[in-house]
Design an enzyme around this catalytic site. Structure first.
Site, PDB file in Angstrom:
ATOM      1  N   SER A  22       0.658  -1.093  -0.319  1.00 16.97           N
ATOM      2  CA  SER A  22       0.209  -0.189   0.238  1.00 16.97           C
ATOM      3  C   SER A  22       1.392   1.290   0.008  1.00 16.97           C
ATOM      4  O   SER A  22       0.406   2.242  -0.484  1.00 16.97           O
ATOM      5  CB  SER A  22      -1.073   0.280   1.449  1.00 16.97           C
ATOM      6  OG  SER A  22      -2.014  -1.036   0.693  1.00 16.97           O
ATOM      7  N   ARG A  26       1.285   4.079  -3.196  1.00 16.19           N
ATOM      8  CA  ARG A  26       1.313   5.407  -2.643  1.00 16.19           C
ATOM      9  C   ARG A  26       2.493   6.198  -3.393  1.00 16.19           C
ATOM     10  O   ARG A  26       2.222   7.383  -3.318  1.00 16.19           O
ATOM     11  CB  ARG A  26       0.609   5.761  -0.908  1.00 16.19           C
ATOM     12  CG  ARG A  26      -0.867   5.485  -1.279  1.00 16.19           C
ATOM     13  CD  ARG A  26      -1.306   5.236  -0.074  1.00 16.19           C
ATOM     14  NE  ARG A  26      -2.573   4.438  -0.026  1.00 16.19           N
ATOM     15  CZ  ARG A  26      -3.379   3.605   0.392  1.00 16.19           C
ATOM     16  NH1 ARG A  26      -2.307   2.071  -0.753  1.00 16.19           N
ATOM     17  NH2 ARG A  26      -4.552   2.787   0.165  1.00 16.19           N
ATOM     18  N   GLY A  92      -5.890  -4.173  -8.047  1.00 14.77           N
ATOM     19  CA  GLY A  92      -6.809  -3.464  -7.526  1.00 14.77           C
ATOM     20  C   GLY A  92      -6.472  -1.697  -7.287  1.00 14.77           C
ATOM     21  O   GLY A  92      -7.108  -1.222  -7.417  1.00 14.77           O
ATOM     22  N   SER A 165     -13.444   1.415   2.702  1.00 15.57           N
ATOM     23  CA  SER A 165     -12.520   1.079   2.019  1.00 15.57           C
ATOM     24  C   SER A 165     -11.756   2.162   1.521  1.00 15.57           C
ATOM     25  O   SER A 165     -11.228   3.336   1.396  1.00 15.57           O
ATOM     26  CB  SER A 165     -13.231   0.898  -0.188  1.00 15.57           C
ATOM     27  OG  SER A 165     -11.906   0.927  -0.770  1.00 15.57           O
ATOM     28  N   ASP A 313      -7.079  -7.692   4.713  1.00 14.15           N
ATOM     29  CA  ASP A 313      -5.986  -8.645   3.649  1.00 14.15           C
ATOM     30  C   ASP A 313      -5.857 -10.114   4.514  1.00 14.15           C
ATOM     31  O   ASP A 313      -4.926 -11.078   3.652  1.00 14.15           O
ATOM     32  CB  ASP A 313      -5.419  -8.242   2.942  1.00 14.15           C
ATOM     33  CG  ASP A 313      -6.007  -6.977   1.952  1.00 14.15           C
ATOM     34  OD1 ASP A 313      -6.593  -7.447   1.428  1.00 14.15           O
ATOM     35  OD2 ASP A 313      -4.993  -5.757   1.944  1.00 14.15           O
ATOM     36  N   ARG A 387      -3.070 -13.744  -1.743  1.00 15.97           N
ATOM     37  CA  ARG A 387      -2.636 -14.267  -0.676  1.00 15.97           C
ATOM     38  C   ARG A 387      -3.666 -15.488  -0.741  1.00 15.97           C
ATOM     39  O   ARG A 387      -3.221 -16.230   0.336  1.00 15.97           O
ATOM     40  CB  ARG A 387      -3.847 -13.219  -0.160  1.00 15.97           C
ATOM     41  CG  ARG A 387      -3.678 -11.370  -0.677  1.00 15.97           C
ATOM     42  CD  ARG A 387      -3.500  -9.967   1.044  1.00 15.97           C
ATOM     43  NE  ARG A 387      -2.511  -9.284   0.943  1.00 15.97           N
ATOM     44  CZ  ARG A 387      -2.016  -9.270   0.230  1.00 15.97           C
ATOM     45  NH1 ARG A 387      -0.730  -9.555   0.909  1.00 15.97           N
ATOM     46  NH2 ARG A 387      -1.754  -7.519  -0.067  1.00 15.97           N
TER      47      ARG A 387
HETATM   48  C1  S3P Z   1      -5.909  -1.458   0.233  1.00 14.65           C
HETATM   49  C2  S3P Z   1      -7.041  -1.352   0.642  1.00 14.65           C
HETATM   50  C3  S3P Z   1      -7.963  -2.424   0.694  1.00 14.65           C
HETATM   51  C4  S3P Z   1      -7.214  -3.644   0.670  1.00 14.65           C
HETATM   52  C5  S3P Z   1      -5.859  -3.616  -0.796  1.00 14.65           C
HETATM   53  C6  S3P Z   1      -4.812  -2.550  -0.003  1.00 14.65           C
HETATM   54  C7  S3P Z   1      -5.375   0.106   0.626  1.00 14.65           C
HETATM   55  O1  S3P Z   1      -8.612  -2.680  -0.503  1.00 14.65           O
HETATM   56  O2  S3P Z   1      -7.151  -4.729   0.315  1.00 14.65           O
HETATM   57  O3  S3P Z   1      -5.326  -4.867  -0.304  1.00 14.65           O
HETATM   58  O4  S3P Z   1      -3.961   0.093  -0.202  1.00 14.65           O
HETATM   59  O5  S3P Z   1      -5.543   0.745   0.713  1.00 14.65           O
HETATM   60  P1  S3P Z   1     -10.239  -1.882   0.199  1.00 14.65           P
HETATM   61  O6  S3P Z   1     -10.129  -0.073   0.088  1.00 14.65           O
HETATM   62  O7  S3P Z   1     -11.177  -2.377  -0.875  1.00 14.65           O
HETATM   63  O8  S3P Z   1     -10.927  -2.064   1.516  1.00 14.65           O
END
Ligand code: S3P
Length: 427
Positions: A22, A26, A92, A165, A313, A387
């Site tokens: 994460s 970013r 995602g 989220s 996660d 995972r």
């Molecule tokens: C993440 C947020 C989570 C997590 C993903 C990473 C992030 O997803 O499951 O692996 O880096 O902001 P959600 O925002 O869909 O909960």
């Protein structure tokens, strides 16, 4: 590729896990927006974050490798319109963060991804970003990628997250940096706060008041080096592996201990886990420290639904612990797991059954009756999900396990199986 892990009699040692996924996503995005050069120190170099690196290069950032680090020359707020579609592959987080970022940029952008990502809901970012003024279209009216986006001319809104989220929150905060007026995200349930911490690191506008997080238009900001801590989500696999394997003690060092990520520690403690952790540095940015886990007699537990966003996660690896616990574990609040890299509720139930564990699957919950059947080597089916591959490799470790399509682990942890084997105690 199938991978066979022999039975682990004991796991011992200490290790560092790769950088936080994460924070790496970013960090690459914000350094690409900054003015001048900055380094991302110890970032994650894995499938998902390499997708981010390539996307930011296509948007005009200059990114070069420097040993384990990355050097980024940012664009000073204005990104380049890319010549081709941006392929987020399996990531995602990347697609949702880019949707927010590019909503604030003049130009035309197309976001696509692999078969898994093209099945994941994107209306959760498309709807609020349209309310801010972005033009976003996609399959089924913008519900699914590919997404076509034309940014610019945004105005701030106040938006209450309908599902917890961090990705949606972060998308709106990134868009808010380019919007007229204030952009406010209200999160009824806290989620990971890396974006907020990084906005502070780079001196970007940010104000928080309880569940309300606000930002507004930024001017150019200078690049600053950023140290990426070890990924707690990667460390979690080794912690559970040590808990369920006899005669084991494993210590993970240099790992992120941000309280919005570590809900799993609380749940494992309630299960009777011998776990210790200590924050050693980084109080002002991301807290970083050491976690030690020892073999433990685990017992089943009813998980508090409010903790799920703080361990979203880690549910697959919690299920691995529950498989080896005495008694029943109930995990509620799992609707979001249905729309991750795979349908994780289904994938968990399938792989628990392969271990001979009794499991009941509800629309958004799992009830797991602890008790692994000894005997034949279980086979892990990852369902194209990193995972799931790693969590169930851990679940089968005391017996020996065959992991199908083990290469899925490279999405977030390319050296996972080598690191795991490195803990097998000699003799
Ligand atoms: C993440 C947020 C989570 C997590 C993903 C990473 C992030 O997803 O499951 O692996 O880096 O902001 P959600 O925002 O869909 O909960």
């Amino acid at each position: 590729m199938d991978l066979l892990l022999p039975p682990a009699k004991a796991l011992r040692g200490r290790l560092r896990v790769p950088g936080d996924k994460s924070v790496t996503h970013r960090g690459l995005i914000l350094l690409s927006l900054a003015e001048g050069e900055g380094r991302l120190l110890y970032p994650l170099k894995a499938g998902d974050t390499l997708s981010t690196l390539r996307a930011m290069q296509a948007l005009g950032a200059e990114i070069t490798e420097e040993g384990p680090h990355l050097r980024v020359r940012g664009r000073g707020l204005r990104l380049k319109e890319p010549e081709d579609v941006l392929d987020c592959q399996n990531a995602g987080t990347l697609m949702r963060l880019l949707a927010g970022l590019l909503s604030g940029q003049e130009g035309f952008f197309v976001l696509t991804g692999d078969a898994s990502l093209r099945r994941r809901p994107m209306d959760r970012v498309a709807l609020p970003l349209r309310a801010m003024g972005a033009q976003i279209d996609g399959r089924e009216g913008g519900r699914y990628a590919p997404l076509a986006l034309r940014g610019g001319g945004l105005r701030g809104i106040s938006y209450t997250l309908p599902v917890p989220s961090a990705q949606v929150k972060s998308a709106l905060l990134l868009a808010g940096l380019f919007a007229d007026g204030v952009t406010e995200v209200v999160e009824p349930v806290p989620t990971r706060d890396h974006t907020e911490r990084l906005f502070r690191h780079f001196g970007l506008p940010l104000e928080t008041e309880g569940p309300r997080i606000r930002t507004w238009q930024t001017g150019p900001f200078p690049a600053r080096d950023l140290v990426v801590p070890g990924d707690f989500s990667s460390a979690a696999f080794f912690l559970v592996a040590a808990l369920i394997t006899p005669d084991s003690e494993v210590r993970v060092e240099g790992v992120g201990l941000n309280p919005t990520r570590t809900g799993l520690l609380e749940v494992l403690k309630a299960m009777g886990a011998e776990l210790e952790w200590e924050v050693l540095e980084g109080e002002e940015g991301e807290p970083v420290g050491t976690i030690t886990a020892r073999s433990s007699a685990l017992k089943g537990v009813e998980v508090d639904e409010g903790l799920i966003p703080l361990m979203v996660d880690e549910v697959p690896v919690l299920a691995a612990a529950a498989a080896w616990a005495e008694g029943e574990t109930f995990i509620p609040g799992l609707s979001e797991l249905r729309v991750k890299e795979s349908d994780r509720v289904r994938a968990i139930a399938h792989n628990l059954r392969a271990l001979g564990v009794e499991v009941e699957e509800g629309p958004d919950w799992l009830r797991i009756k602890g008790g692994v059947r000894p005997g034949a080597t279980p086979v892990v089916e990852p369902f194209h999900d990193h995972r799931i591959a790693m969590a169930f490799a851990v679940a089968g470790l005391p017996l020996g396990v065959r992991v199908r399509e083990a290469e899925w682990a490279t999405i977030s942890y390319p050296g996972f199986f080598e690191d795991l084997k490195g803990l097998y105690a000699a003799g």
